[in-house]
Design an enzyme around this catalytic site. Structure first.
Site, PDB file in Angstrom:
ATOM      1  N   SER A 227       0.805  -1.228   0.000  1.00 49.95           N
ATOM      2  CA  SER A 227       0.000   0.000   0.000  1.00 49.95           C
ATOM      3  C   SER A 227       0.833   1.271   0.000  1.00 49.95           C
ATOM      4  CB  SER A 227      -0.925   0.014   1.230  1.00 49.95           C
ATOM      5  OG  SER A 227      -0.176  -0.066   2.430  1.00 49.95           O
ATOM      6  N   TYR A 228       2.141   1.181   0.210  1.00 45.64           N
ATOM      7  CA  TYR A 228       2.972   2.379   0.246  1.00 45.64           C
ATOM      8  C   TYR A 228       3.059   2.987  -1.152  1.00 45.64           C
ATOM      9  CZ  TYR A 228       4.648   1.077   4.935  1.00 45.64           C
ATOM     10  OH  TYR A 228       4.733   0.749   6.271  1.00 45.64           O
ATOM     11  N   ALA A 229       2.574   4.208  -1.280  1.00 46.65           N
ATOM     12  CA  ALA A 229       2.559   4.921  -2.568  1.00 46.65           C
ATOM     13  C   ALA A 229       1.900   4.061  -3.640  1.00 46.65           C
ATOM     14  CB  ALA A 229       3.975   5.330  -2.981  1.00 46.65           C
ATOM     15  N   SER A 230       0.857   3.336  -3.236  1.00 44.74           N
ATOM     16  CA  SER A 230       0.078   2.487  -4.168  1.00 44.74           C
ATOM     17  C   SER A 230       0.961   1.491  -4.912  1.00 44.74           C
ATOM     18  CB  SER A 230      -0.694   3.360  -5.159  1.00 44.74           C
ATOM     19  OG  SER A 230      -1.594   4.225  -4.477  1.00 44.74           O
ATOM     20  N   GLY A 231       1.961   0.972  -4.225  1.00 49.89           N
ATOM     21  CA  GLY A 231       2.831  -0.036  -4.825  1.00 49.89           C
ATOM     22  C   GLY A 231       4.119   0.504  -5.399  1.00 49.89           C
TER      23      GLY A 231
END
Length: 330
Positions: free
Chosen positions: A75-79
């Site tokens: 989920s960090y920066a949408s992958g």
């Protein structure tokens, strides 16, 4: 490439020799065979406030200093964090030297802890990271809408397929960790080996009065998150005006009170005695605590990384540890 040499001071441990010439004892994560420098570099800002150039510089400085443990999430920066870490490992050709931890459960595409979501999430993370396996997979959420048995069986299947080596919890209470261990034993599946917990000098009670006991009984490796309290324990926020100078100042504002200042003053004294930075001492305090393997810390600039790594070699005196315990007591 990091060279590893045996040491006589800690049976079963090794010393990492980074290019800087400093020596660090590594630690094993719980009951796994994952051996890491006792600091996990967080990828939570990669692809968000850190662009490609900054991310590469931070990762290079970390690896060149002996670091080998990287923590990220789908989920960090949408992958994008995983993509950037994967690109960096391919460029440096150092995948075999890096312990990669990622988390599943919070992504927009595959939320939750049902079996299908977990398996899709892991496959997507493997593709972004450009690797055949994840060394340490965290369950990023405690999804009580899904039966624990389903979640644990899904992870065990991934371990059996070689896509995941070990796994742990990230948002679980002590009671839920006990339930998970019982379920693993009953089903004969792989148990957790690690847990992330909100733990630092400013936030002690929740972990020390609950999760610490369960982690110790189960032999879990503990990775404190928010280890520097949104940067407050680095000492860069001393007055209200400082909060506006950094994007994380809003998060640190809650600590700019009497207790927080007392803790900073104590850290200042120990830092002066040790000739180290305030951030280094705050992390060294965590590393003195039973069960703690590696605090999870992010750096916004490569220049910040050496003082984070330095915590792995600092030895606080008994008096220094006791004084930090006293001023941060709850």
């Amino acid at each position: 490439m990091t060279q590893v040499h045996p040491t006589r001071s800690l049976p079963g441990s090794t010393r990492v020799r980074p290019v800087t010439g400093q020596h660090f004892s590594t630690r094993v994560i719980g009951s796994s065979d994952l051996r890491v420098l006792p600091l996990a570099l967080s990828g939570n800002i990669f692809g968000w406030t850190a662009d490609d150039a900054a991310t590469t510089s931070i990762l290079n400085t970390f690896a060149d200093g002996g670091g080998n443990f990287i923590d990220t999430a789908d989920s960090y920066a949408s992958g994008r964090s995983e993509l950037m870490i994967g690109k960096w490992m391919r460029t440096r050709r150092n995948r075999d030297q890096i312990v990669v931890a990622t988390k599943v459960g919070k992504s927009r595409d595959n939320p939750g802890m049902d079996a299908a979501a977990i398996k899709r999430s892991v496959d997507a993370s493997l593709a972004r990271l450009g690797t055949s396996h994840i060394d340490l997979l965290y369950l990023h959420v405690d999804d009580e809408s899904v039966d624990f048995d389903e979640t644990l069986l899904a992870v065990d299947e991934l371990i059996g397929e070689g896509k995941v080596r070990y796994f742990g919890g990230s948002d679980h209470t002590g009671n839920r960790l006990i339930q998970a261990r019982i379920a693993c034993g009953q089903m004969g599946v792989a148990p957790m080996v690690a847990v992330q917990a909100h733990y630092n000098l400013l936030h002690r009670q929740e972990y020390e009065t609950g999760l610490a006991h369960v982690a110790a009984i189960q032999g879990l490796g503990v990775m404190p998150r928010f280890a520097l309290a949104s940067g407050f324990l680095s000492g860069k926020y001393r007055q209200r005006a400082d909060l506006a100078l950094n994007s994380r100042g809003h998060d640190a504002a809650q600590y700019l009170r009497r207790r927080g200042i007392k803790i900073l003053n104590a850290l200042d004294e120990v830092a002066e005695e040790q000739d180290e930075s305030v951030a280094t001492i705050a992390l060294a305090w965590l590393l003195n605590k039973p069960g703690v393997v590696a605090p999870v810390v992010s750096a916004s600039r490569a220049e910040q990384v050496p003082e984070l790594i330095a915590a792995a070699r600092v030895q606080l005196t008994r008096h220094q540890s006791a004084e930090l315990d006293r001023v941060s007591s709850y």
